[in-house]
Design a protein around this motif. Structure first.
Motif, PDB file in Angstrom:
ATOM      1  N   GLY A  66     -46.517 -49.726 -12.429  1.00 45.81           N
ATOM      2  CA  GLY A  66     -46.963 -48.364 -12.695  1.00 45.81           C
ATOM      3  C   GLY A  66     -45.902 -47.328 -12.377  1.00 45.81           C
ATOM      4  N   THR A  67     -46.237 -46.084 -12.622  1.00 47.81           N
ATOM      5  CA  THR A  67     -45.324 -44.982 -12.312  1.00 47.81           C
ATOM      6  C   THR A  67     -45.835 -44.225 -11.084  1.00 47.81           C
ATOM      7  OG1 THR A  67     -46.481 -43.489 -13.821  1.00 47.81           O
ATOM      8  CG2 THR A  67     -44.612 -44.715 -14.718  1.00 47.81           C
ATOM      9  N   TYR A  68     -44.894 -43.618 -10.365  1.00 50.14           N
ATOM     10  CA  TYR A  68     -45.182 -42.904  -9.123  1.00 50.14           C
ATOM     11  C   TYR A  68     -44.413 -41.595  -9.113  1.00 50.14           C
ATOM     12  CZ  TYR A  68     -46.691 -47.575  -7.858  1.00 50.14           C
ATOM     13  OH  TYR A  68     -47.318 -48.790  -7.850  1.00 50.14           O
ATOM     14  N   ASP A  69     -44.900 -40.616  -8.351  1.00 49.77           N
ATOM     15  CA  ASP A  69     -44.143 -39.369  -8.216  1.00 49.77           C
ATOM     16  C   ASP A  69     -43.129 -39.524  -7.083  1.00 49.77           C
ATOM     17  OD1 ASP A  69     -45.446 -38.922  -5.785  1.00 49.77           O
ATOM     18  OD2 ASP A  69     -46.753 -37.357  -6.574  1.00 49.77           O
ATOM     19  N   SER A  70     -42.394 -38.451  -6.782  1.00 49.48           N
ATOM     20  CA  SER A  70     -41.316 -38.519  -5.790  1.00 49.48           C
ATOM     21  C   SER A  70     -41.825 -38.787  -4.375  1.00 49.48           C
ATOM     22  CB  SER A  70     -40.499 -37.222  -5.815  1.00 49.48           C
ATOM     23  OG  SER A  70     -41.352 -36.129  -5.501  1.00 49.48           O
ATOM     24  N   THR A  71     -43.109 -38.565  -4.125  1.00 47.60           N
ATOM     25  CA  THR A  71     -43.669 -38.833  -2.794  1.00 47.60           C
ATOM     26  C   THR A  71     -44.293 -40.223  -2.700  1.00 47.60           C
ATOM     27  OG1 THR A  71     -45.862 -37.941  -3.311  1.00 47.60           O
ATOM     28  CG2 THR A  71     -44.199 -36.373  -2.509  1.00 47.60           C
ATOM     29  N   GLY A  72     -44.266 -40.975  -3.800  1.00 47.63           N
ATOM     30  CA  GLY A  72     -44.831 -42.313  -3.805  1.00 47.63           C
ATOM     31  C   GLY A  72     -46.281 -42.378  -4.237  1.00 47.63           C
ATOM     32  N   GLU A  73     -46.843 -41.234  -4.658  1.00 47.00           N
ATOM     33  CA  GLU A  73     -48.226 -41.214  -5.131  1.00 47.00           C
ATOM     34  C   GLU A  73     -48.322 -41.831  -6.524  1.00 47.00           C
ATOM     35  OE1 GLU A  73     -51.129 -40.064  -3.598  1.00 47.00           O
ATOM     36  OE2 GLU A  73     -49.820 -40.032  -1.833  1.00 47.00           O
ATOM     37  N   VAL A  74     -49.365 -42.596  -6.734  1.00 48.21           N
ATOM     38  CA  VAL A  74     -49.593 -43.254  -8.026  1.00 48.21           C
ATOM     39  C   VAL A  74     -49.846 -42.211  -9.106  1.00 48.21           C
ATOM     40  CG1 VAL A  74     -51.126 -44.804  -9.303  1.00 48.21           C
ATOM     41  CG2 VAL A  74     -50.547 -45.297  -6.921  1.00 48.21           C
ATOM     42  N   ARG A  75     -49.197 -42.390 -10.242  1.00 46.51           N
ATOM     43  CA  ARG A  75     -49.376 -41.515 -11.409  1.00 46.51           C
ATOM     44  C   ARG A  75     -49.656 -42.336 -12.649  1.00 46.51           C
ATOM     45  NH1 ARG A  75     -50.329 -37.773  -8.300  1.00 46.51           N
ATOM     46  NH2 ARG A  75     -48.790 -36.215  -7.737  1.00 46.51           N
ATOM     47  N   ASP A  76     -50.455 -43.391 -12.481  1.00 46.93           N
ATOM     48  CA  ASP A  76     -50.675 -44.318 -13.586  1.00 46.93           C
ATOM     49  C   ASP A  76     -52.047 -44.957 -13.489  1.00 46.93           C
ATOM     50  OD1 ASP A  76     -49.861 -45.540 -15.926  1.00 46.93           O
ATOM     51  OD2 ASP A  76     -48.068 -46.420 -15.048  1.00 46.93           O
ATOM     52  N   THR A  77     -52.497 -45.499 -14.597  1.00 48.78           N
ATOM     53  CA  THR A  77     -53.743 -46.269 -14.654  1.00 48.78           C
ATOM     54  C   THR A  77     -53.533 -47.457 -15.580  1.00 48.78           C
ATOM     55  OG1 THR A  77     -54.526 -44.879 -16.474  1.00 48.78           O
ATOM     56  CG2 THR A  77     -55.301 -44.304 -14.260  1.00 48.78           C
ATOM     57  N   VAL A  78     -54.342 -48.487 -15.383  1.00 42.09           N
ATOM     58  CA  VAL A  78     -54.375 -49.607 -16.318  1.00 42.09           C
ATOM     59  C   VAL A  78     -55.417 -49.239 -17.365  1.00 42.09           C
ATOM     60  CG1 VAL A  78     -54.809 -52.071 -16.623  1.00 42.09           C
ATOM     61  CG2 VAL A  78     -53.748 -51.235 -14.508  1.00 42.09           C
ATOM     62  N   ASP A  79     -54.959 -48.920 -18.558  1.00 40.08           N
ATOM     63  CA  ASP A  79     -55.854 -48.434 -19.615  1.00 40.08           C
ATOM     64  C   ASP A  79     -56.523 -49.552 -20.410  1.00 40.08           C
ATOM     65  OD1 ASP A  79     -55.058 -45.946 -18.783  1.00 40.08           O
ATOM     66  OD2 ASP A  79     -53.862 -45.493 -20.559  1.00 40.08           O
ATOM     67  N   VAL A  80     -55.897 -50.715 -20.474  1.00 37.44           N
ATOM     68  CA  VAL A  80     -56.461 -51.836 -21.236  1.00 37.44           C
ATOM     69  C   VAL A  80     -56.197 -53.140 -20.507  1.00 37.44           C
ATOM     70  CG1 VAL A  80     -56.405 -53.152 -23.407  1.00 37.44           C
ATOM     71  CG2 VAL A  80     -56.063 -50.671 -23.447  1.00 37.44           C
ATOM     72  N   SER A  81     -57.224 -53.945 -20.379  1.00 38.76           N
ATOM     73  CA  SER A  81     -57.124 -55.349 -19.985  1.00 38.76           C
ATOM     74  C   SER A  81     -58.329 -56.033 -20.606  1.00 38.76           C
ATOM     75  CB  SER A  81     -57.121 -55.527 -18.463  1.00 38.76           C
ATOM     76  OG  SER A  81     -56.992 -56.910 -18.144  1.00 38.76           O
ATOM     77  N   ALA A  82     -58.106 -56.679 -21.761  1.00 35.43           N
ATOM     78  CA  ALA A  82     -59.239 -57.189 -22.538  1.00 35.43           C
ATOM     79  C   ALA A  82     -58.801 -58.219 -23.573  1.00 35.43           C
ATOM     80  CB  ALA A  82     -59.917 -56.026 -23.275  1.00 35.43           C
ATOM     81  N   PRO A  83     -59.768 -59.062 -23.995  1.00 34.79           N
ATOM     82  CA  PRO A  83     -59.499 -59.899 -25.159  1.00 34.79           C
ATOM     83  C   PRO A  83     -59.390 -58.976 -26.371  1.00 34.79           C
ATOM     84  CG  PRO A  83     -61.818 -60.056 -24.540  1.00 34.79           C
ATOM     85  CD  PRO A  83     -61.132 -59.237 -23.485  1.00 34.79           C
ATOM     86  N   SER A  84     -58.452 -59.253 -27.249  1.00 37.39           N
ATOM     87  CA  SER A  84     -58.229 -58.377 -28.401  1.00 37.39           C
ATOM     88  C   SER A  84     -59.188 -58.708 -29.542  1.00 37.39           C
ATOM     89  CB  SER A  84     -56.788 -58.518 -28.895  1.00 37.39           C
ATOM     90  OG  SER A  84     -56.598 -57.738 -30.051  1.00 37.39           O
ATOM     91  N   ALA A  85     -59.885 -57.670 -30.027  1.00 43.08           N
ATOM     92  CA  ALA A  85     -60.764 -57.848 -31.191  1.00 43.08           C
ATOM     93  C   ALA A  85     -59.949 -57.787 -32.490  1.00 43.08           C
ATOM     94  CB  ALA A  85     -61.854 -56.781 -31.202  1.00 43.08           C
ATOM     95  N   ASP A  86     -58.755 -57.196 -32.437  1.00 40.83           N
ATOM     96  CA  ASP A  86     -57.901 -57.081 -33.620  1.00 40.83           C
ATOM     97  C   ASP A  86     -56.949 -58.256 -33.767  1.00 40.83           C
ATOM     98  OD1 ASP A  86     -59.034 -54.585 -34.232  1.00 40.83           O
ATOM     99  OD2 ASP A  86     -57.657 -53.578 -32.867  1.00 40.83           O
ATOM    100  N   ARG A  87     -56.607 -58.896 -32.669  1.00 40.49           N
ATOM    101  CA  ARG A  87     -55.739 -60.074 -32.656  1.00 40.49           C
ATOM    102  C   ARG A  87     -56.521 -61.199 -31.984  1.00 40.49           C
ATOM    103  NH1 ARG A  87     -49.586 -58.442 -31.010  1.00 40.49           N
ATOM    104  NH2 ARG A  87     -49.372 -56.659 -32.393  1.00 40.49           N
ATOM    105  N   GLN A  88     -57.424 -61.819 -32.713  1.00 40.51           N
ATOM    106  CA  GLN A  88     -58.255 -62.873 -32.130  1.00 40.51           C
ATOM    107  C   GLN A  88     -57.371 -63.939 -31.493  1.00 40.51           C
ATOM    108  OE1 GLN A  88     -61.594 -62.977 -31.682  1.00 40.51           O
ATOM    109  NE2 GLN A  88     -61.810 -60.976 -32.644  1.00 40.51           N
ATOM    110  N   GLY A  89     -57.786 -64.396 -30.309  1.00 38.70           N
ATOM    111  CA  GLY A  89     -57.013 -65.401 -29.582  1.00 38.70           C
ATOM    112  C   GLY A  89     -55.951 -64.802 -28.689  1.00 38.70           C
ATOM    113  N   ALA A  90     -55.946 -63.476 -28.529  1.00 34.92           N
ATOM    114  CA  ALA A  90     -54.935 -62.821 -27.683  1.00 34.92           C
ATOM    115  C   ALA A  90     -55.607 -61.980 -26.609  1.00 34.92           C
ATOM    116  CB  ALA A  90     -54.027 -61.927 -28.527  1.00 34.92           C
ATOM    117  N   TRP A  91     -54.928 -61.858 -25.463  1.00 35.09           N
ATOM    118  CA  TRP A  91     -55.332 -60.928 -24.414  1.00 35.09           C
ATOM    119  C   TRP A  91     -54.363 -59.763 -24.474  1.00 35.09           C
ATOM    120  CZ3 TRP A  91     -59.628 -61.482 -21.443  1.00 35.09           C
ATOM    121  CH2 TRP A  91     -59.823 -60.514 -20.452  1.00 35.09           C
ATOM    122  N   GLY A  92     -54.904 -58.544 -24.435  1.00 34.30           N
ATOM    123  CA  GLY A  92     -54.070 -57.349 -24.481  1.00 34.30           C
ATOM    124  C   GLY A  92     -54.131 -56.573 -23.173  1.00 34.30           C
TER     125      GLY A  92
END
Length: 193
Positions: A66-92
């Motif tokens: 992830g990304t962090y600011d100059s003080t070490g604070e988190v500036r990020d999120t995990v937006d996707v962790s899922a089986p892909s409906a568009d690419r069957q057989g793949a985890w995105g």
């Protein structure tokens, strides 16, 4: 005194027997499941781990930076962790700003699996993705459109990423402030021979 020595000797033999490692044959160590690693994403980009032909997706996950600011604070999120409906057989997987690598668990002995995408749900609401009646839910994941402050601070998180406690055969996902979309990983019923 002899009974004590006999009891101690019997206890020592029992402990030694318990300490002997169990041997296994090569056949028992064979697995039909393999882990597939996707490519490292660009910052904020998707990574997909695709199961090879002859295998079925049965799960997945990610490793991210992830990304962090100059003080070490988190500036990020995990937006996707899922089986892909568009690419069957793949985890995105995708991080909002950072880089990520998706991983897939692929089984060569599984009946067919497929991913189902639910409808997006707004803040405080739950998205549901249900499997068809002829299939079983075996897992799931989420995609999130998070809320960020003007200074880049994330004001969001996934509050639920779980099998639904209310709907059978259904995966549920819920974001705190943004929108969430649930993804169900479904497997066909095994056919008896």
């Amino acid at each position: 005194m002899t009974r004590t020595r006999v009891a101690m000797a019997a206890a020592a033999v029992a402990m030694a027997a318990a300490a002997v490692p169990c041997t296994t044959t090569a056949a028992s160590a064979v697995t039909t499941v393999q882990t597939v690693k996707g490519a490292l994403s660009a910052p904020g980009g998707m990574s997909y781990a695709q199961c090879p032909d002859g295998t079925q997706l049965i799960g997945g996950g990610y490793a991210g930076a992830g990304t962090y600011d100059s003080t070490g604070e988190v500036r990020d999120t995990v937006d996707v962790s899922a089986p892909s409906a568009d690419r069957q057989g793949a985890w995105g997987a995708r991080m909002h700003k950072g880089t990520v690598t998706a991983y897939a668990l692929c089984d060569s002995d599984s009946v067919p699996t497929y991913a189902v995408r639910g409808a997006a749900a707004s803040a405080g609401s739950t998205s549901y993705a249900g499997c068809l009646n002829s299939t079983n839910l075996i897992g799931g994941g989420y995609a999130m459109d998070p809320v960020y402050g003007a200074d880049g601070t994330p004001h969001d998180l996934i509050e639920a990423n779980t099998p639904s406690q209310y709907l059978q055969n259904t995966w549920a996902a819920k974001a705190h402030s943004g929108t969430a979309t649930a993804y169900a990983l479904c497997r066909d019923y095994a056919i008896s021979e």
